[in-house]
Design a protein around this motif. Structure first.
Motif, PDB file in Angstrom:
ATOM      1  N   LYS A   1      -7.022  -1.703 -23.561  1.00 52.65           N
ATOM      2  CA  LYS A   1      -6.071  -2.240 -23.009  1.00 52.65           C
ATOM      3  C   LYS A   1      -6.621  -2.860 -21.908  1.00 52.65           C
ATOM      4  O   LYS A   1      -7.633  -2.753 -21.354  1.00 52.65           O
ATOM      5  CB  LYS A   1      -5.061  -1.134 -22.149  1.00 52.65           C
TER       6      LYS A   1
ATOM      7  N   SER B   1      -4.501   3.748 -26.759  1.00 52.98           N
ATOM      8  CA  SER B   1      -4.198   4.135 -25.436  1.00 52.98           C
ATOM      9  C   SER B   1      -5.481   3.679 -24.441  1.00 52.98           C
ATOM     10  O   SER B   1      -5.149   3.635 -23.143  1.00 52.98           O
ATOM     11  CB  SER B   1      -4.396   5.879 -25.326  1.00 52.98           C
ATOM     12  N   THR B   2      -6.624   3.302 -25.200  1.00 56.92           N
ATOM     13  CA  THR B   2      -7.708   3.031 -24.369  1.00 56.92           C
ATOM     14  C   THR B   2      -8.331   1.570 -24.684  1.00 56.92           C
ATOM     15  O   THR B   2      -9.491   1.161 -24.116  1.00 56.92           O
ATOM     16  CB  THR B   2      -8.739   4.070 -24.501  1.00 56.92           C
TER      17      THR B   2
ATOM     18  N   CYS C   1       2.709  -2.125 -21.025  1.00 59.63           N
ATOM     19  CA  CYS C   1       2.286  -0.744 -21.216  1.00 59.63           C
ATOM     20  C   CYS C   1       2.657  -0.049 -19.944  1.00 59.63           C
ATOM     21  O   CYS C   1       2.737  -0.127 -18.586  1.00 59.63           O
ATOM     22  CB  CYS C   1       0.847  -0.664 -21.085  1.00 59.63           C
TER      23      CYS C   1
ATOM     24  N   SER D   1      -3.063   6.362 -20.495  1.00 59.83           N
ATOM     25  CA  SER D   1      -3.792   5.488 -20.986  1.00 59.83           C
ATOM     26  C   SER D   1      -4.806   4.954 -20.003  1.00 59.83           C
ATOM     27  O   SER D   1      -4.830   5.342 -18.830  1.00 59.83           O
ATOM     28  CB  SER D   1      -2.898   4.092 -21.335  1.00 59.83           C
TER      29      SER D   1
ATOM     30  N   HIS E   1       0.517   8.394 -31.533  1.00 57.31           N
ATOM     31  CA  HIS E   1       0.115   8.604 -30.157  1.00 57.31           C
ATOM     32  C   HIS E   1      -0.293   9.903 -29.549  1.00 57.31           C
ATOM     33  O   HIS E   1       0.433  11.066 -30.107  1.00 57.31           O
ATOM     34  CB  HIS E   1       1.039   7.927 -29.049  1.00 57.31           C
TER      35      HIS E   1
END
Length: 390
Positions: free
Chosen positions: A69, A66-67, A103, A18, A307
């Motif tokens: 955050k 994943s990005t 996370c 991530s 994912h």
């Protein structure tokens, strides 16, 4: 008359598979130093959400779970802890941030950021060797230990550790999730439940709360092999809608929500994953994963999409479930007592360790460990329009 943009110190970091925007709490505008609407508005604007185009062109996000955050860190005032870690999962197309979970991947970057940004007492940091950074995960109220390699007084980010799902090698960071269970590890008291899902049927499910609340299913019961890559599921609106229905009913069964309508505002938790016994397949990178090299297959969804690798918190749930005989995860891995498993995911493989014990008929998970890597991608300032905090 238009006002100039606000300039806020920030660091863009990759942690595990991530990446996100990291802030020191003290560097945020005063109105955003406390939880609430203004903090959420600021972070949404930093990431570039909500974006109806699903691209995050006008922000730091990458338009995937994943990005999208954000992380806020501060020196900890809790005994035996170095840094407090608060994680925000930013929705891509809706104006909200989910603060309900951790996370696990970005956890690998927390220690490095804390050291580099003077959030850890110098006495805790060796010039050479391994710094053990004691993290208080504020979202889930848990302790995590990150083992950060140090060279000549600085965090060592480069190395030869390869992590499937990450393109380039880096320094290995071991992350230990200490007593990762919040309350009962099995909210229903069962290792396997019958989960009734309207329009889908009755599914066997392991509902576990370790690392992050997770609903584990058998791949074959929902029409999959366990070798699927992202497009097989993310390219099917029907499949995604079905998984969201399963997730919502799993959340009710776990006691996380009272009505399926509440699931829309709780996208980060629970996760949904499906497991299968080992099979050979070709990972998204082209790497061949051989059945004899893995214990089981796992595919997991995050924020409504499959994912590309594996969420760190879901890996904690996998390790915990694999260590407890009788769960669907343990059964897929061949059953029996296990303190570690290697599982196949869309990008390759990952090995996780978990130690579970039973007392008075109840299962406890003492610790889960895994290796990740992390590095700074960019540091400086992010800018947002000043009317964001109006």
């Amino acid at each position: 008359m238009y006002q100039p943009q606000i300039k806020i110190p920030a660091t863009y970091m990759r942690g595990g598979t991530s990446k996100g925007v990291f802030f020191r709490l003290q560097d945020l505008p005063e109105a955003a130093q406390v939880a609430g609407e203004k903090r959420d508005k600021l972070l949404l604007r930093v990431i570039g959400s909500p974006d109806p185009y699903g691209k995050h062109t006008d922000g730091m996000g990458g338009a995937t779970s994943s990005t999208s955050k954000t992380v806020i860190l501060s020196a900890s005032d809790k005994p035996d802890h170095d840094v407090d870690y608060l994680f925000g999962q930013v929705s891509i197309d809706k104006p909200f941030i989910d603060w309900s979970g951790n996370c696990g991947n970005l956890t690998a970057a927390v220690g490095a950021f804390a050291i580099a940004n003077d959030l850890v007492h110098p006495d805790r940091i060796p010039d050479d060797g391994i710094a053990e950074i004691r993290i208080w995960q504020a979202n889930i109220q848990k302790t995590i230990i990150a083992h950060i390699p140090m060279t000549n007084g600085e965090v060592q980010e480069t190395g030869d550790f390869e992590l499937d799902g990450v393109t380039f090698p880096a320094a290995e960071v071991q992350v230990d999730f200490v007593e990762p269970v919040d309350g009962a590890i099995f909210p229903t008291g069962n290792l396997v439940d019958k989960l009734e899902v309207p329009g889908v049927g009755v599914l066997n499910a392991t509902l576990i709360n370790a690392g992050i609340p997770t609903v584990f299913l058998n791949a074959d019961e929902i029409g999959y092999q366990g070798t699927e890559l992202q497009e097989a599921i993310n390219g099917s609106p029907e499949a995604l809608a079905r998984f969201e229905t399963i997730r919502a009913h799993g959340a009710i069964k776990m006691g996380l929500i009272q009505d399926v309508a509440e699931a829309a505002n709780r996208q980060h938790t629970p996760k949904v994953a499906f497991v299968a016994s080992p099979k050979s397949y070709t990972a998204s990178s082209g790497k061949q994963v051989n059945a004899e090299d893995i214990d089981l297959l796992v595919r997991a969804l995050s924020m409504g999409k499959l994912h590309h690798a594996m969420m760190g918190t879901a890996a904690v749930a996998i390790a915990a479930a694999a260590a407890i005989p009788g769960t669907l995860v343990n059964q897929a891995a061949g059953g029996g007592d296990r303190e570690s498993v290697t599982f196949g995911h869309p990008s390759g493989t990952l090995t996780v360790g978990g130690k579970a014990s039973q007392a008075n008929g109840h299962w406890n998970v003492d610790k889960v460990s895994m290796s990740r890597s992390a590095r700074v991608l960019m540091e400086g300032w992010v800018r947002i329009p000043s009317d964001t905090l109006a």
